[in-house]
Every structure is written in C-alpha cells, then in structure tokens.
Design a protein around this motif. Sequence first.
Motif, PDB file in Angstrom:
ATOM      1  N   ALA A   1      36.195  32.999  44.487  1.00 24.14           N
ATOM      2  CA  ALA A   1      37.007  33.241  43.287  1.00 24.14           C
ATOM      3  C   ALA A   1      36.595  34.513  42.565  1.00 24.14           C
ATOM      4  CB  ALA A   1      36.912  32.046  42.344  1.00 24.14           C
ATOM      5  N   ASP A   2      35.279  34.808  42.502  1.00 24.07           N
ATOM      6  CA  ASP A   2      34.862  35.997  41.760  1.00 24.07           C
ATOM      7  C   ASP A   2      35.307  37.277  42.453  1.00 24.07           C
ATOM      8  OD1 ASP A   2      33.085  35.872  43.853  1.00 24.07           O
ATOM      9  OD2 ASP A   2      31.286  35.737  42.612  1.00 24.07           O
ATOM     10  N   GLU A   3      35.537  37.212  43.778  1.00 23.54           N
ATOM     11  CA  GLU A   3      36.114  38.363  44.480  1.00 23.54           C
ATOM     12  C   GLU A   3      37.622  38.404  44.287  1.00 23.54           C
ATOM     13  OE1 GLU A   3      37.055  39.710  49.067  1.00 23.54           O
ATOM     14  OE2 GLU A   3      35.228  38.551  48.688  1.00 23.54           O
ATOM     15  N   PHE A   4      38.244  37.237  44.375  1.00 23.50           N
ATOM     16  CA  PHE A   4      39.715  37.154  44.276  1.00 23.50           C
ATOM     17  C   PHE A   4      40.201  37.636  42.917  1.00 23.50           C
ATOM     18  CE2 PHE A   4      43.781  34.964  43.699  1.00 23.50           C
ATOM     19  CZ  PHE A   4      44.376  35.111  44.948  1.00 23.50           C
ATOM     20  N   PHE A   5      39.458  37.295  41.855  1.00 24.18           N
ATOM     21  CA  PHE A   5      39.884  37.642  40.499  1.00 24.18           C
ATOM     22  C   PHE A   5      39.125  38.836  39.922  1.00 24.18           C
ATOM     23  CE2 PHE A   5      40.715  32.970  40.663  1.00 24.18           C
ATOM     24  CZ  PHE A   5      42.094  33.036  40.595  1.00 24.18           C
TER      25      PHE A   5
ATOM     26  N   ALA B   1      30.533  43.391  39.881  1.00 21.45           N
ATOM     27  CA  ALA B   1      29.206  43.317  40.488  1.00 21.45           C
ATOM     28  C   ALA B   1      29.114  42.157  41.470  1.00 21.45           C
ATOM     29  CB  ALA B   1      28.150  43.168  39.385  1.00 21.45           C
ATOM     30  N   ALA B   2      29.726  41.024  41.115  1.00 20.30           N
ATOM     31  CA  ALA B   2      29.719  39.866  42.011  1.00 20.30           C
ATOM     32  C   ALA B   2      30.488  40.161  43.283  1.00 20.30           C
ATOM     33  CB  ALA B   2      30.314  38.656  41.292  1.00 20.30           C
TER      34      ALA B   2
ATOM     35  N   MET C   1      30.842  42.977  44.704  1.00 18.80           N
ATOM     36  CA  MET C   1      30.100  43.934  45.530  1.00 18.80           C
ATOM     37  C   MET C   1      29.049  43.262  46.407  1.00 18.80           C
ATOM     38  SD  MET C   1      29.560  47.240  43.058  1.00 18.80           S
ATOM     39  CE  MET C   1      30.969  48.288  42.607  1.00 18.80           C
ATOM     40  N   ARG C   2      28.759  41.993  46.137  1.00 21.99           N
ATOM     41  CA  ARG C   2      27.828  41.277  47.006  1.00 21.99           C
ATOM     42  C   ARG C   2      28.419  41.019  48.377  1.00 21.99           C
ATOM     43  NH1 ARG C   2      26.641  37.966  42.239  1.00 21.99           N
ATOM     44  NH2 ARG C   2      27.928  36.315  43.126  1.00 21.99           N
ATOM     45  N   SER C   3      29.760  40.967  48.453  1.00 26.65           N
ATOM     46  CA  SER C   3      30.397  40.659  49.742  1.00 26.65           C
ATOM     47  C   SER C   3      31.358  41.743  50.220  1.00 26.65           C
ATOM     48  CB  SER C   3      31.157  39.326  49.641  1.00 26.65           C
ATOM     49  OG  SER C   3      32.115  39.373  48.594  1.00 26.65           O
ATOM     50  N   LEU C   4      31.536  42.811  49.421  1.00 27.47           N
ATOM     51  CA  LEU C   4      32.434  43.899  49.791  1.00 27.47           C
ATOM     52  C   LEU C   4      31.707  45.231  49.684  1.00 27.47           C
ATOM     53  CD1 LEU C   4      35.738  42.948  47.906  1.00 27.47           C
ATOM     54  CD2 LEU C   4      35.395  42.917  50.369  1.00 27.47           C
ATOM     55  N   PRO C   5      32.091  46.228  50.506  1.00 28.59           N
ATOM     56  CA  PRO C   5      31.525  47.559  50.349  1.00 28.59           C
ATOM     57  C   PRO C   5      31.841  48.116  48.963  1.00 28.59           C
ATOM     58  CG  PRO C   5      32.718  47.377  52.429  1.00 28.59           C
ATOM     59  CD  PRO C   5      33.029  46.140  51.636  1.00 28.59           C
TER      60      PRO C   5
END
Length: 243
Positions: free
Chosen positions: A142-146, A185-186, A188-192
């Motif tokens: 969710a933190d990436e999606f939003f 920031a969250a 960026m833990r899973s995306l470049p």
Amino acid sequence: MYQTTYHRASSVDEAVKLLSQADDAKFVSGGQTLIPTMKQRLAAPSDLIDLRHIPELKGVSVSGTMVRIGAATPHAQVAGNEALKAVCPALCKLASHIGDPHVRHMGTLGGSIANNDPAADYPAAMLALKATIHTSKRDIAADEFFAGLFEIGWAVGLKYTEGFTRLLPTSLTVAAMAISVGLLAAAMRSLPLGTAYAIWTGIGAVGVAAFGILVFGESASPARLACIAMIVGGVVGLKLVSG
C-alpha cells in the motif's frame, strides 16, 4: 454522455483481454465515480468493461488475522461481514459510513482504491493496515501504491493556505507534506530511486491537474489533456522498463 460499448466480463482473464483489444477502455464495477464523470462528458472511454460478474473479485475471506477482500466487493458487504468484524472491526465501521445506502450497495473497495481520491476512506485504511494490493500482474504494498497520494493533498492544500497565513490549512498542508515524503521513502525500499521519484511526482502532477479541472474549473482543452496523458505514459513506461 458520449457513446461507448459495454462488455460484461466473466473472468479476470477475459477482462484483461477485452481491455487489450479496445482503443480506450475503462473498467467499471460500482461506477460511483466513472459514470458521473462520463455524464458530464469529462471522460469518454471507447469501451466499458463490467467487473461485477467475476466471482473471484467478490467476497471477504478471513484466515486468522489475514483478510482478503475482492475488488468488486460492495462497501455494504464489507460493513456487514461478521468474520471481518471479529478481526478488524474498524474497517467494517469505516465501510458502514461511506456515502449513503445507494453508494454502499453499489460502490466497491477496488474502485475506491483504484480511484485513489485523497478524500476517500479506503486509501488511508490500506496504508494504516499495511495492506497489499493484488492486481492481475503483481502484488503492490500500500505504501508504494499510494506513494503520490499525499503529494496531491499538500499541493491542493497550498491553494488554501493563502501564503501560509491560515493556521488550519497550513497545518494540514505541512502534515500532508511530511506524510508524502515518508511514503516516498517507503516506496524507495522496493523501487529504484529514479522510478520511485518519477511515480511520486507523476501521480502528484496528474492528480493536481485533474483536481484543478474537476473542482476549480481549470481548462480541459485537448492540448492540456494530451500533456497530462504524456505524463501518465512516461511514468508507466519508466516503471515497465525498470522491471
């Protein structure tokens, strides 16, 4: 409303196939946002793909503390599910206060999340619950999606601060800024870095532009809409080539 072609999908695979075959198709389930937008001629999809009759997109299942809610599940079913009330009563309470009875029986969780409206209830709940959004291609935290949601909020909020002279709008805007950067920031833990930042700014740019058109009556000229579409295309393209 402009002319469109209606399709009733019976499976996720069929829905994806129909989408790929159309010029400019949109998925519809409850239609609480899309249909009014079409009636105002602010959206003119070539095809509408109805998701309401796909069994795997419906229902609530609970296993221990793990909950799965189908994208086409109406708010009323979320609100009234007894198994869900036992493990997450707050989500049922939230769903029971969305709109009015008509909206709760037609609107769906998936539509609310996909629409990603800063004023909606479900996006904030998904963030708080650290939910995972499942699509036909991948699973997204969710933190990436939003990630770009609160960027829209603080950008719109700036208009109401009157140069940071009004206390409440200024406080809300600063809070939205902090949350927005935290979600970036969250992500960026899973995306470049480049991809995460581009998605963050892209969602913000498109969301604020759409908000300006729909709420503040800003220009919706073909040239302006084409520029917004290019931003969307650029962000999607960057995500695809980044893997």
